[in-house]
Each structure stands twice: as C-alpha cells, then as structure tokens.
Design a protein around this motif. Structure first.
Motif, PDB file in Angstrom:
ATOM      1  N   ALA A 109       1.024  -1.117   0.106  1.00  0.00           N
ATOM      2  CA  ALA A 109      -0.070   0.043  -0.179  1.00  0.00           C
ATOM      3  C   ALA A 109       0.747   1.331   0.052  1.00  0.00           C
ATOM      4  N   ALA A 110       1.906   1.219   0.675  1.00  0.00           N
ATOM      5  CA  ALA A 110       2.882   2.296   0.788  1.00  0.00           C
ATOM      6  C   ALA A 110       3.545   2.787  -0.483  1.00  0.00           C
ATOM      7  N   CYS A 111       4.094   1.531  -1.000  1.00  0.00           N
ATOM      8  CA  CYS A 111       4.534   1.763  -2.520  1.00  0.00           C
ATOM      9  C   CYS A 111       3.488   2.307  -3.392  1.00  0.00           C
ATOM     10  N   ASN A 112       2.407   1.782  -3.594  1.00  0.00           N
ATOM     11  CA  ASN A 112       1.359   2.122  -4.298  1.00  0.00           C
ATOM     12  C   ASN A 112       0.999   3.880  -4.270  1.00  0.00           C
ATOM     13  N   ASP A 113       1.098   4.271  -2.871  1.00  0.00           N
ATOM     14  CA  ASP A 113       0.775   5.415  -2.569  1.00  0.00           C
ATOM     15  C   ASP A 113       2.061   6.305  -2.818  1.00  0.00           C
ATOM     16  N   GLY A 114       3.014   5.745  -3.163  1.00  0.00           N
ATOM     17  CA  GLY A 114       4.404   6.707  -3.194  1.00  0.00           C
ATOM     18  C   GLY A 114       5.083   7.130  -2.050  1.00  0.00           C
ATOM     19  N   HIS A 115       4.616   6.481  -0.833  1.00  0.00           N
ATOM     20  CA  HIS A 115       5.572   7.034   0.194  1.00  0.00           C
ATOM     21  C   HIS A 115       6.685   5.994   0.220  1.00  0.00           C
ATOM     22  N   GLN A 116       7.930   6.989   0.834  1.00  0.00           N
ATOM     23  CA  GLN A 116       9.123   6.159   0.838  1.00  0.00           C
ATOM     24  C   GLN A 116       9.338   5.537   2.097  1.00  0.00           C
ATOM     25  N   SER A 117       8.839   5.873   3.321  1.00  0.00           N
ATOM     26  CA  SER A 117       8.845   5.132   4.234  1.00  0.00           C
ATOM     27  C   SER A 117       7.441   4.403   4.668  1.00  0.00           C
ATOM     28  N   PHE A 118       7.810   3.030   4.878  1.00  0.00           N
ATOM     29  CA  PHE A 118       6.585   2.074   5.138  1.00  0.00           C
ATOM     30  C   PHE A 118       6.290   2.327   6.629  1.00  0.00           C
ATOM     31  N   TRP A 119       7.306   2.419   7.576  1.00  0.00           N
ATOM     32  CA  TRP A 119       7.168   2.346   8.979  1.00  0.00           C
ATOM     33  C   TRP A 119       6.227   3.322   9.634  1.00  0.00           C
ATOM     34  N   ARG A 120       6.426   4.676   8.918  1.00  0.00           N
ATOM     35  CA  ARG A 120       5.502   5.581   9.699  1.00  0.00           C
ATOM     36  C   ARG A 120       4.134   5.820   9.076  1.00  0.00           C
ATOM     37  N   PRO A 121       4.040   6.241   7.958  1.00  0.00           N
ATOM     38  CA  PRO A 121       2.560   6.656   7.107  1.00  0.00           C
ATOM     39  C   PRO A 121       1.816   5.092   6.943  1.00  0.00           C
ATOM     40  N   ALA A 122       2.762   4.176   6.537  1.00  0.00           N
ATOM     41  CA  ALA A 122       1.926   2.994   6.154  1.00  0.00           C
ATOM     42  C   ALA A 122       1.246   2.217   7.384  1.00  0.00           C
ATOM     43  N   HIS A 123       1.787   2.651   8.702  1.00  0.00           N
ATOM     44  CA  HIS A 123       0.929   2.201   9.865  1.00  0.00           C
ATOM     45  C   HIS A 123      -0.025   2.701  10.606  1.00  0.00           C
ATOM     46  N   ALA A 124      -0.557   3.969   9.967  1.00  0.00           N
ATOM     47  CA  ALA A 124      -1.591   4.607  10.471  1.00  0.00           C
ATOM     48  C   ALA A 124      -2.841   3.751  10.162  1.00  0.00           C
ATOM     49  N   SER A 125      -3.748   3.977  11.257  1.00  0.00           N
ATOM     50  CA  SER A 125      -4.957   3.176  11.478  1.00  0.00           C
ATOM     51  C   SER A 125      -5.618   2.774  10.386  1.00  0.00           C
ATOM     52  N   ASP A 126      -5.737   4.083   9.512  1.00  0.00           N
ATOM     53  CA  ASP A 126      -6.660   3.758   8.453  1.00  0.00           C
ATOM     54  C   ASP A 126      -6.023   2.990   7.622  1.00  0.00           C
TER      55      ASP A 126
END
Length: 256
Positions: A109-126
């Motif tokens: 999901a993080a890769c598809n959303d273009g985020h560089q870091s998986f650990w912070r934004p990808a772990h948001a509850s939503d």
C-alpha cells in the motif's frame, strides 16, 4: 464472473516483438472491454508472456501500439504503467518472507501510494483497516500476523493478489494463479479470487495452463501460438477450435 462492458480497457494493435531470429509477437491485435475476465492460453514460448510483459512495461514492443483506457502506454516503464492502473501478480509470489502478511500488505500500500517510508505513514490506523479489509476479502484475516514463510503456497498466492489490489488498479494480470496448487485446492482458491474481484471494478487477464480453470472462470479465451493469436472467443468455442486442439491443449495435456 463480471460481464463485459462496451468501454475498451486494453487495446493492442499491430504488436511486434522479436528476440534475434525468434518472433515472440507477430502482429498481435487484442481489444479487451472493461470488466471482462480473459484467460491467455498457449504452450511455453507461444507469446502470451511476451504480450503480458509488453502490457506491463517489462518489454518494449518493436512496433505497434498499446492503450490503457485510451491512454498510450507502449514503451513506458513498469513503475509508470503501474501508476496508471495496471497491477500484476507473478507465478512465484513476490513476498517478504520474514514479514507478516499484514506488513506485506502495508508495504504494498505504501509503495502504491508513493510513500518512501513504510514504517510511519503505512502504519496509520486507516491503512491497517484498509489492509485488513482486503485480507478479509481473500479469507486471509486469520493469517494477518503470521510470517509469510510459515504460510502454505496457496495462501501466499492469495496474499500476492491481495497486495496487487492495494493500488486499486483498473487492469489486473495474473500469472498462472493455480500453478503449484493441489487439485483439491484450485477451485476453492479460484472461487475466493472471483468473489474478491466481484466487488472490484477491474478487468482481469490471467495466464493459465489448466483448461478446467479456463473453462470455469473466463468470459473469454485468447489462444497464442508462435507469437500469433490463433483463436479469440468464448471458452467453449476456443477449446473446440482445431488449431487450439492441435497446438495448445494437446501439448498441455501431455505436459500436465
């Protein structure tokens, strides 16, 4: 299965691709409407994987055009094409074996959303909620916190497909989804995939060697031989075609 719509999702015209003296695509012309479930069949080297690789950007055609939802994509790289709405799962699932199924989903999901870091934004509850919802669609919620290395092959395949859907693609390409799956598991697995995809507005192409799977789960079958499309019709008509029986299903029955 979802019935075909009038709008064209994928259009390939005059595709040519050679590797030295070997012609892997010989004037391939294919139009696929939105929402259709299409299986690609053919013996090894027939040209179906070359076609998929050109659609997904892993190969550049020597000639011809490819359009996704009326936008040209021939010659673009895989990342660009993925961003335009094409997702792919592979015959051997591309997974991080030491991570949990849920963490694999979050990375995808993080890769598809273009985020560089998986650990912070990808772990948001939503994000976790969305990942768990997708796992639930594939009956994988019970495996969410297990390491992928502990999961059976069929479960890994389902996880790989679930990960491909995290980017909400328009077109999904599946490479032999039942390969390596036992006879008892292949129909339940395909039923799970079909049910999960039924709620997604998505067009599906899948490469498959199992004619029982092709017959049961396809709206349409495209048969390749020697870089050419030799049949393109309803499953029953394609599998009754004399050329298909000679060049595709005969060899497949011997090899499987």
């Amino acid at each position: 299965m979802t019935t075909a719509q009038t709008r064209t999702m994928l259009s390939a015209r005059g595709l040519m691709k050679s590797f030295g003296a070997v012609t892997a695509a010989d004037n391939v012309n294919i139009e696929i409407p939105t929402g259709q479930r299409v299986s690609l069949i053919g013996s090894n080297g027939a040209g179906k994987t070359t076609f998929v690789n050109m659609v997904t950007g892993y190969l550049k055609p020597d000639a011809g055009t490819i359009e996704l939802d009326c936008l040209p994509i021939a010659g673009l790289g895989p990342r660009r094409i993925t961003g335009m709405g094409v997702a792919r799962s592979f015959q051997i699932p591309q997974l991080a074996l030491d991570m949990s199924a849920l963490d694999n989903m979050l990375v995808a999901a993080a890769c598809n959303d273009g985020h560089q870091s998986f650990w912070r934004p990808a772990h948001a509850s939503d994000r976790i909620d969305r990942a768990m919802a997708m796992l639930s669609k594939f009956n994988l919620e019970e495996h969410a916190h297990r390491r992928v290395s502990e999961l059976p092959g069929g479960v890994r395949k389902l996880l790989d497909i679930a990960m491909a859907l995290t980017g909400s693609p328009k077109l999904l390409l599946l490479d032999e989804p039942t390969s390596g799956v036992s006879v008892d598991e292949k129909f339940p697995m395909m039923d799970t995939i079909s049910a999960a995809l039924a709620s997604e507005n998505i067009t599906v192409l899948f490469v498959e060697h199992d004619m029982e799977i092709v017959t049961r789960y396809s709206d349409r079958v495209i048969a390749f031989y020697s870089g050419r499309v030799i049949a393109d019709d309803l499953p029953s008509k394609v599998l009754e075609d004399a050329q298909v029986q000679r060049y595709v299903t005969g060899s497949l029955k011997q090899g499987h």
